[in-house]
Design a protein around this motif. Structure first.
Motif, PDB file in Angstrom:
ATOM      1  N   ASP A   1      27.684  31.319  47.922  1.00  0.00           N
ATOM      2  CA  ASP A   1      27.842  32.431  46.987  1.00  0.00           C
ATOM      3  C   ASP A   1      29.125  33.220  47.222  1.00  0.00           C
ATOM      4  OD1 ASP A   1      27.143  33.543  49.399  1.00  0.00           O
ATOM      5  OD2 ASP A   1      25.615  34.891  48.586  1.00  0.00           O
ATOM      6  N   HIS A   2      30.093  32.639  47.938  1.00  0.00           N
ATOM      7  CA  HIS A   2      31.339  33.364  48.184  1.00  0.00           C
ATOM      8  C   HIS A   2      32.046  33.632  46.855  1.00  0.00           C
ATOM      9  CE1 HIS A   2      35.196  34.582  49.817  1.00  0.00           C
ATOM     10  NE2 HIS A   2      34.685  34.530  51.042  1.00  0.00           N
ATOM     11  N   PRO A   3      32.519  34.856  46.610  1.00  0.00           N
ATOM     12  CA  PRO A   3      33.150  35.175  45.314  1.00  0.00           C
ATOM     13  C   PRO A   3      34.468  34.439  45.082  1.00  0.00           C
ATOM     14  CG  PRO A   3      33.345  37.021  46.842  1.00  0.00           C
ATOM     15  CD  PRO A   3      32.407  36.048  47.477  1.00  0.00           C
ATOM     16  N   PHE A   4      35.038  33.851  46.137  1.00  0.00           N
ATOM     17  CA  PHE A   4      36.232  33.020  45.974  1.00  0.00           C
ATOM     18  C   PHE A   4      35.915  31.587  46.412  1.00  0.00           C
ATOM     19  CE2 PHE A   4      38.015  37.305  46.287  1.00  0.00           C
ATOM     20  CZ  PHE A   4      38.850  37.307  45.180  1.00  0.00           C
ATOM     21  N   GLY A   5      34.804  31.072  45.898  1.00  0.00           N
ATOM     22  CA  GLY A   5      34.384  29.720  46.228  1.00  0.00           C
ATOM     23  C   GLY A   5      34.982  28.686  45.296  1.00  0.00           C
ATOM     24  N   LEU A   6      34.390  27.496  45.311  1.00  0.00           N
ATOM     25  CA  LEU A   6      34.915  26.375  44.535  1.00  0.00           C
ATOM     26  C   LEU A   6      34.927  26.623  43.032  1.00  0.00           C
ATOM     27  CD1 LEU A   6      33.508  23.105  46.145  1.00  0.00           C
ATOM     28  CD2 LEU A   6      35.913  23.719  45.831  1.00  0.00           C
ATOM     29  N   SER A   7      34.025  27.459  42.543  1.00  0.00           N
ATOM     30  CA  SER A   7      33.997  27.699  41.103  1.00  0.00           C
ATOM     31  C   SER A   7      35.057  28.693  40.656  1.00  0.00           C
ATOM     32  CB  SER A   7      32.608  28.186  40.673  1.00  0.00           C
ATOM     33  OG  SER A   7      32.270  29.386  41.335  1.00  0.00           O
TER      34      SER A   7
ATOM     35  N   ARG B   1      43.421  30.886  46.315  1.00  0.00           N
ATOM     36  CA  ARG B   1      42.501  31.502  47.258  1.00  0.00           C
ATOM     37  C   ARG B   1      41.224  30.682  47.312  1.00  0.00           C
ATOM     38  NH1 ARG B   1      40.680  37.695  48.456  1.00  0.00           N
ATOM     39  NH2 ARG B   1      39.175  37.119  50.075  1.00  0.00           N
ATOM     40  N   ILE B   2      40.812  30.336  48.520  1.00  0.00           N
ATOM     41  CA  ILE B   2      39.550  29.665  48.749  1.00  0.00           C
ATOM     42  C   ILE B   2      38.860  30.365  49.917  1.00  0.00           C
ATOM     43  CG2 ILE B   2      40.758  27.877  50.088  1.00  0.00           C
ATOM     44  CD1 ILE B   2      37.443  27.425  48.127  1.00  0.00           C
ATOM     45  N   GLY B   3      37.771  31.030  49.631  1.00  0.00           N
ATOM     46  CA  GLY B   3      37.088  31.821  50.653  1.00  0.00           C
ATOM     47  C   GLY B   3      37.985  32.941  51.140  1.00  0.00           C
ATOM     48  N   ASP B   4      38.116  33.044  52.455  1.00  0.00           N
ATOM     49  CA  ASP B   4      38.957  34.074  53.050  1.00  0.00           C
ATOM     50  C   ASP B   4      40.299  33.516  53.498  1.00  0.00           C
ATOM     51  OD1 ASP B   4      36.989  36.056  52.715  1.00  0.00           O
ATOM     52  OD2 ASP B   4      35.932  35.336  54.497  1.00  0.00           O
ATOM     53  N   HIS B   5      40.736  32.437  52.853  1.00  0.00           N
ATOM     54  CA  HIS B   5      42.013  31.811  53.156  1.00  0.00           C
ATOM     55  C   HIS B   5      42.836  31.607  51.888  1.00  0.00           C
ATOM     56  CE1 HIS B   5      39.792  30.809  56.830  1.00  0.00           C
ATOM     57  NE2 HIS B   5      40.968  30.647  57.413  1.00  0.00           N
TER      58      HIS B   5
END
Length: 412
Positions: free
Chosen positions: A9-15, A34-38
């Protein structure tokens, strides 16, 4: 499922996978996602993967990538999903992941042209009631076309840039002639900004059905507004110095592909029905090429959330804005930016400007620290945030759009 250690459910996930322009302490700005915190440094990752097009991501803005058009944008997203989900691709990704707290974000595009629309019926109605209390709140043309004006592209700034209070002419109601000085009714407008890719030829309109070919993605947009300057100058040609001093956009561009799940029907355009060139057409999935977006905002004023404007209540679709913007033959250019206009819903706590929240300065807005405001004071910080539905029941973030007010420059 990604091989990265990333919550589903990370707001900067794959979707999501938004694009931005970043730098590190020892490097020049270039394109990343941006992917996750990276942040994934795209050019060296793509080069290592054998992609010949990697050089487009070495640039200091997204404009060269935008110019490649929809097929390239779709292919890039498919490639990104593949390298982030295939464990065999870890070797070309992991060396190029940088913690997001170690990067500096920059303006994601070189802004070509900037147009601002006025697409919220609730906002336009509120403003009409404030400024024309004895007349109909909506002007006769409002439901026939998306009203807009050309802004100043050179004063579009990145999130985090301080905003200097503008000065100009204003006419207090108690004065017989205008005076010059700093604005005393400085305001925000919570908007959605649309970023255009792919050029068109002069004299070649873009239809509603073909608008998606040019809608690369969105950013949060704060159209700072000096209401007192604006009120004195806007008749008969519309906004000028009251708007042109600064417009802030968020650093991450969330793509139209990522927002496909967030598409919703427009509130209704039946009375009157738009002219044929503004009408949407049915799509294969039973939707329409003229669509709304289910994006929920929050407006934070010095740490207090004072409003949650819903974008899904907007009257005009971004596709209709593109169609109207080009129907006279005007061109599109990669890096064009257009704003939705202030996003306001039907409820008081859904208003996207302080003009509306304070009802023209007549009603105080109380912040959590007990202080009150009607318009912005020096030192005030405003943060816009927004989220939207993503694939598989997730919610994606549109990041933040931040600005702090600094005192006017002293003039002698």
């Amino acid at each position: 499922m990604t091989w990265l250690d990333l919550p589903a459910d990370h707001p900067f996930g794959l979707s999501n996978l938004p694009y931005g322009v970043f730098s590190t302490a020892d490097s020049e700005p270039r394109v990343g996602i941006r992917i996750g915190d990276h942040v994934l440094d795209l050019a060296p990752c793509a080069e290592q993967a054998g992609m010949e097009s990697y050089a487009v991501w070495q640039q200091t803005s997204l404009n060269p990538f935008l110019a490649l058009g929809r097929p390239a944008w779709t292919a890039a997203r498919e490639w990104l999903v593949e390298v982030l989900t295939n464990p065999a691709r870890r070797d070309c990704v992991e060396p190029h992941l940088i913690p997001v707290d170690q990067v500096t974000m920059h303006l994601p595009i070189e802004v070509a042209d900037y147009v601002d629309f006025y697409a919220s019926e609730h906002h336009a109605t509120n403003v009409g009631r404030l400024f024309r209390p004895d007349s109909e709140p909506l002007t006769p043309n409002w439901k026939h076309l998306p009203i807009g004006y050309h802004g100043r592209s050179g004063t579009v700034v990145a999130s985090g840039t301080d905003i200097v209070r503008p000065s100009g002419q204003r006419k207090p109601p108690t004065e017989p002639v205008p005076v010059f000085g700093p604005s005393v009714r400085l305001d925000i407008e919570a908007e959605l900004g649309f970023i255009v890719g792919g050029s068109t030829e002069l004299g070649s309109p873009v239809s509603v059905a073909n608008s998606d070919d040019h809608l690369f993605g969105v950013v949060l947009l704060n159209d700072w507004s000096a209401r007192d300057l604006q009120a004195w100058e806007y008749v008969p040609l519309g906004p000028f110095l009251g708007k042109s001093f600064a417009t802030t956009i968020s650093p991450w561009v969330v793509t139209s592909d990522a927002l496909r799940v967030a598409r919703v029907p427009l509130p209704g355009q039946t009375d009157p029905t738009p002219l044929p060139y503004l009408r949407g057409e049915p799509t294969d999935d039973g939707a329409s090429t003229a669509y709304g977006l289910d994006i929920t905002y929050e407006v934070e004023w010095n740490g207090t959330v004072v409003s949650r404007p819903p974008y899904r209540s907007m009257y005009w679709s971004p596709a209709q804005m593109v169609a109207h913007m080009t129907i006279n033959g005007a061109t599109l250019r990669s890096g064009d930016l257009f704003g939705s206009g202030t996003i306001s819903g039907p409820e008081k706590d859904e208003r996207g400007s302080f003009l509306e929240l304070s009802w023209g300065g007549q009603e105080d807005v109380t912040l959590d620290d007990g202080s009150t405001r009607t318009f912005l004071e020096d030192g005030d910080t405003v943060i816009l945030r927004a989220t939207a539905p993503g694939a598989d029941g997730t919610r994606i973030s549109l990041s933040e759009c931040v600005g702090t007010i600094r005192p006017a420059v002293t003039r002698t």
